[in-house]
Every structure is written in structure tokens, then in C-alpha cells.
Design a protein around this motif. Structure first.
Motif, short mmCIF file in Angstrom:
data_model
loop_
_atom_site.label_atom_id
_atom_site.label_comp_id
_atom_site.label_asym_id
_atom_site.label_seq_id
_atom_site.Cartn_x
_atom_site.Cartn_y
_atom_site.Cartn_z
N LEU A 1 22.07 11.93 83.72
CA LEU A 1 21.88 12.85 84.15
C LEU A 1 22.87 13.94 83.23
O LEU A 1 22.61 15.02 82.72
CB LEU A 1 22.99 13.45 85.56
CG LEU A 1 23.01 14.69 86.45
CD1 LEU A 1 21.81 14.77 86.24
CD2 LEU A 1 23.11 14.65 86.92
N CYS A 2 24.00 14.30 82.50
CA CYS A 2 24.29 14.75 81.67
C CYS A 2 24.07 15.00 80.07
O CYS A 2 24.60 15.70 79.46
CB CYS A 2 26.73 14.71 81.44
SG CYS A 2 26.86 14.88 83.39
N ARG A 3 24.02 14.01 80.06
CA ARG A 3 23.19 13.46 78.13
C ARG A 3 21.85 13.95 78.35
O ARG A 3 22.11 14.66 77.08
CB ARG A 3 23.41 12.22 77.46
CG ARG A 3 25.39 12.05 77.33
CD ARG A 3 25.78 10.35 77.56
NE ARG A 3 24.57 9.92 76.48
CZ ARG A 3 25.08 8.69 76.46
NH1 ARG A 3 26.35 7.99 76.60
NH2 ARG A 3 24.30 7.80 75.02
N GLU A 4 21.07 13.59 79.45
CA GLU A 4 19.79 13.55 79.43
C GLU A 4 19.40 14.54 80.28
O GLU A 4 18.43 14.35 81.35
CB GLU A 4 18.99 12.71 78.93
CG GLU A 4 19.31 11.68 78.06
CD GLU A 4 18.57 10.18 77.53
OE1 GLU A 4 17.44 10.27 78.26
OE2 GLU A 4 18.82 9.68 76.01
N PRO A 5 19.59 15.37 80.51
CA PRO A 5 19.58 16.41 82.00
C PRO A 5 17.77 16.19 82.59
O PRO A 5 18.10 15.99 83.90
CB PRO A 5 20.27 17.80 82.16
CG PRO A 5 20.21 17.88 80.57
CD PRO A 5 20.55 16.31 80.26
N ALA A 6 16.78 16.63 81.25
CA ALA A 6 15.60 17.33 81.81
C ALA A 6 14.98 16.41 82.39
O ALA A 6 14.14 15.96 83.40
CB ALA A 6 14.46 17.74 80.84
N GLY A 7 15.67 14.61 81.85
CA GLY A 7 14.73 13.48 82.04
C GLY A 7 15.32 12.97 82.95
O GLY A 7 14.43 12.40 83.77
N THR A 8 16.58 12.93 83.52
CA THR A 8 16.92 12.16 84.48
C THR A 8 16.72 12.56 85.70
O THR A 8 16.04 11.92 86.96
CB THR A 8 18.60 12.25 84.91
OG1 THR A 8 18.59 11.51 83.24
CG2 THR A 8 19.04 11.27 85.68
N ILE A 9 16.38 14.06 85.86
CA ILE A 9 15.91 14.82 86.58
C ILE A 9 14.58 14.64 87.36
O ILE A 9 14.16 14.32 88.35
CB ILE A 9 16.45 16.39 87.18
CG1 ILE A 9 17.69 16.85 86.70
CG2 ILE A 9 15.85 17.22 87.88
CD1 ILE A 9 19.16 18.33 86.41
N GLY A 10 13.78 14.64 86.33
CA GLY A 10 11.83 14.56 86.37
C GLY A 10 12.05 12.87 87.04
O GLY A 10 11.31 12.75 88.40
N THR A 11 13.00 12.05 86.29
CA THR A 11 12.98 10.49 87.05
C THR A 11 13.19 10.84 88.38
O THR A 11 12.56 9.95 89.25
CB THR A 11 13.47 10.07 86.06
OG1 THR A 11 12.99 9.72 84.47
CG2 THR A 11 13.46 8.52 86.78
N LEU A 12 14.00 11.34 88.86
CA LEU A 12 14.86 11.60 89.82
C LEU A 12 13.66 11.27 90.93
O LEU A 12 13.34 11.93 92.41
CB LEU A 12 15.91 12.39 89.65
CG LEU A 12 17.04 12.46 91.91
CD1 LEU A 12 17.30 11.38 91.70
CD2 LEU A 12 17.87 13.78 91.50
N LYS A 13 13.30 13.15 90.40
CA LYS A 13 11.74 13.52 91.30
C LYS A 13 10.63 12.94 92.03
O LYS A 13 10.99 12.90 92.71
CB LYS A 13 11.17 14.97 90.36
CG LYS A 13 12.93 16.40 90.84
CD LYS A 13 12.04 17.65 89.98
CE LYS A 13 12.40 18.69 89.90
NZ LYS A 13 11.75 19.74 90.02
N ASN A 14 10.30 11.95 90.81
CA ASN A 14 9.49 11.01 91.08
C ASN A 14 9.96 10.07 91.98
O ASN A 14 9.25 10.29 93.23
CB ASN A 14 9.03 10.50 90.15
CG ASN A 14 8.22 11.38 88.84
OD1 ASN A 14 7.81 12.42 89.16
ND2 ASN A 14 8.27 11.00 87.65
N ALA A 15 10.88 9.23 92.15
CA ALA A 15 11.59 8.82 92.66
C ALA A 15 11.68 9.60 94.27
O ALA A 15 11.54 8.44 95.30
CB ALA A 15 13.11 7.86 92.41
N LEU A 16 12.09 10.47 94.30
CA LEU A 16 12.38 10.44 95.47
C LEU A 16 11.48 11.55 96.34
O LEU A 16 10.44 11.32 97.70
CB LEU A 16 13.17 11.92 95.80
CG LEU A 16 14.77 12.40 95.88
CD1 LEU A 16 15.64 13.52 95.07
CD2 LEU A 16 15.21 12.02 96.64
N ARG A 17 10.48 12.20 95.71
CA ARG A 17 8.52 12.08 95.85
C ARG A 17 8.04 11.15 96.52
O ARG A 17 7.48 11.61 98.23
CB ARG A 17 7.96 12.80 94.70
CG ARG A 17 6.61 13.51 95.49
CD ARG A 17 5.65 13.57 94.10
NE ARG A 17 6.28 15.16 93.13
CZ ARG A 17 6.92 14.54 92.15
NH1 ARG A 17 6.87 13.79 91.71
NH2 ARG A 17 7.86 15.82 91.35
N ALA A 18 8.28 9.48 96.20
CA ALA A 18 7.35 8.72 96.70
C ALA A 18 7.74 8.32 98.03
O ALA A 18 7.38 7.24 98.51
CB ALA A 18 7.91 7.83 95.49
#
Length: 287
Positions: A171-188
Motif C-alpha cells: 500500500l505504501c510503495r505502490e498505493p495506486a495499484g494496491t488500492i485498485g486491486t482492493l476496490k475490485n475485491a470489495l466490489r465483488a
């Protein structure tokens, strides 16, 4: 996937203290169909604390009382969600990982967001705690490492089909990608992740405002939030002797997390080869 608002489901954000659970709880709690309970504690109280405190009481009603208390912890959380017209609620009590098995059994539709942070950053953060207020944080390096170990050893108690692992270092080193992956998982899983307020990333969620922490979000003049990488630990605050003392406590759980969550459990950046023991067969290389 949709969930019935008549029966709000739980999203538990759990992990070691100082692993980003407060931040992640606030981030998920900002979604439009989520009621943010903060560090609610009701589930942990009913599954762990109450039993520990009352377990030796000579009463024939203890089992029934504890069962009723556990039911109330769920009913209360659902009532808060219903009052806010939310289809789910988030509880970011890190200690819930200690009772993960019981929570998974009580709440078969619950979602678990597991925050994974390397022991190096956690023990450094715990070292900055005021032990007069947080005695659980440990008085020395070994005790702080034990906090990390005692919580994360329960990671395998989580139902993997309902668990979303999120690496703090990722999350701290690659915030944009990590948040994007999280959003997809939560949306599902029924969370309206597209309504997430990234402004939560621009706020320090430190318990003590005098010790504000670096944030990965930066708000511009027009209100937009941009994310940026930040460091997760301080190499200057580490040494060979600290490493030896800590690793004697965490080695087995560290190996377990590396094996089970290779894409989420990362080693801190910034000279890690000089500070953290390399392990033959590590699955995530420089991570």
C-alpha cells in the motif's frame, strides 16, 4: 453481487496493531453503503474478553450468557448499519484476528480484510508507543515482536475464500495499484468501492495527534487526492542486535506469512538485504 440491506453483513479489518487497520477501516468506512464502526470491539469483547473474565465464575448460566452476548455484538452492529441505511458495516479492531475462527463461524457471510505488515515496521512503531497508556505494546524489542507474532499466528484461521489480504508495504510503495486491486475485491463482495473517499489517505490516523504519521495521499487545491509512495520503516533505527532479538520471536510466523501470502506480505524497502535475514526459497524475491 448484492447484499440485502435487511441483514447487513460485516467487513472486518484485522491484523497486528500498527499494520494500517485504522486507516483501512476509515477508507472502507467511507464507502456509501458501509457503516463505519471504527474499532468497535464488541465482537472481540464477546468472544475473548468476557470469556476470560467470567470463565471461572460458578454459574450454570455462563454458556448461555456468553452466547447471548455474542449475538448482541452482531445485532448491535447491524442496528447501526440499518440506522444509516447501509448494507454492511466495518469493524477495524485489530485484535479481532485473535478470534478469527469464531467470527468466521458466527458470521458466515462476513468479509475479512487482512492487513499484513512486516514485523520490522510494526516493532519500530510499537517502540514509539507510550507504554503507560498502552502496556500491551511491549517494553522491549522481544515483547514488541511477541505482539506481532501472537496476532499473526492466527492468520490461517481466516476463511481464505472470504479474505482479502492487503500488504501495508504494498500500500505504501505502490498505493495506486494496491488500492485498485482492493476496490475490485470489495466490489465483488458487495461493497460500493467506487464511492470510496481517497481523502482518508491524506489524513494521519495516529492515535496521538502529536505523533502524526506520513500519509500516502496529498490533497490539491481543487480537492483532488493524489497518492505517493512513502517509507514503511526506518533503517537507522535497526541494528544487528535488534534483528537477532526480534527474529528469534517471529521466525516461524514470518515464514508462514511468506508462504501463504507471497503477493501481499512484503519486506520493507531501503536496504532490507542488510537488515533482514534472507531465506532460501523466499517466494517474493526483493519484495
Amino acid at each position: 453481487m448484492s447484499k440485502s440491506i435487511s441483514s447487513p453483513f460485516a467487513v472486518f479489518v484485522l491484523g497486528s496493531p500498527r499494520s494500517g487497520t485504522t486507516l483501512m477501516g476509515a477508507l472502507i468506512g467511507s464507502c456509501s453503503n458501509v457503516a463505519d464502526l471504527g474499532e468497535y470491539g464488541g465482537f472481540y469483547l464477546s468472544h475473548a474478553v468476557a470469556h476470560e473474565e467470567l470463565g471461572t465464575m460458578p454459574t450454570p448460566y455462563l454458556a448461555d450468557y456468553l452466547s447471548s452476548l455474542r449475538e448482541h455484538s452482531e445485532v448491535f452492529a447491524q442496528s447501526v448499519a440499518l440506522a444509516g441505511n447501509a448494507s454492511c458495516y466495518v469493524d477495524s479492531t485489530p485484535w479481532n484476528l485473535l478470534v478469527a475462527h469464531e467470527l468466521a463461524r458466527q458470521l458466515p457471510d462476513a468479509v475479512f480484510v487482512l492487513m499484513l505488515r512486516h514485523y520490522g515496521g510494526v516493532v519500530q512503531s510499537l517502540a514509539r508507543s507510550d507504554v503507560s497508556k498502552h502496556s500491551w505494546a511491549g517494553r522491549n524489542w522481544r515483547e514488541r515482536a511477541a505482539v506481532w507474532r501472537n496476532v499473526y499466528q492466527h492468520a490461517l484461521d481466516l476463511p481464505m475464500d472470504r479474505t482479502i489480504p492487503v500488504g501495508y508495504e504494498a500500500l505504501c510503495r505502490e498505493p495506486a495499484g494496491t488500492i485498485g486491486t482492493l476496490k475490485n475485491a470489495l466490489r465483488a463482495r458487495g461493497v460500493m468501492a467506487d464511492t470510496m473517499d481517497l481523502g482518508m489517505l491524506a489524513i494521519s490516523h495516529a492515535t496521538d495527534p502529536r505523533h502524526a504519521r506520513p500519509v500516502i495521499g496529498r490533497r490539491s487545491g481543487d480537492g483532488a487526492v493524489a497518492v505517493r509512495p512513502i517509507r514503511t520503516w526506518d533503517p537507522s533505527g535497526w541494528s544487528r542486535s535488534i534483528r537477532q532479538e526480534v527474529e528469534e520471536e517471529v521466525a516461524d510466523v514470518d515464514a508462514m506469512l511468506r508462504s501463504r501470502f507471497p503477493s501481499a506480505y512484503w519486506t520493507p524497502s531501503g536496504g532490507e538485504a542488510s537488515f533482514f535475514r534472507s531465506r532460501e526459497g523466499a517466494l517474493h524475491g526483493s519484495r
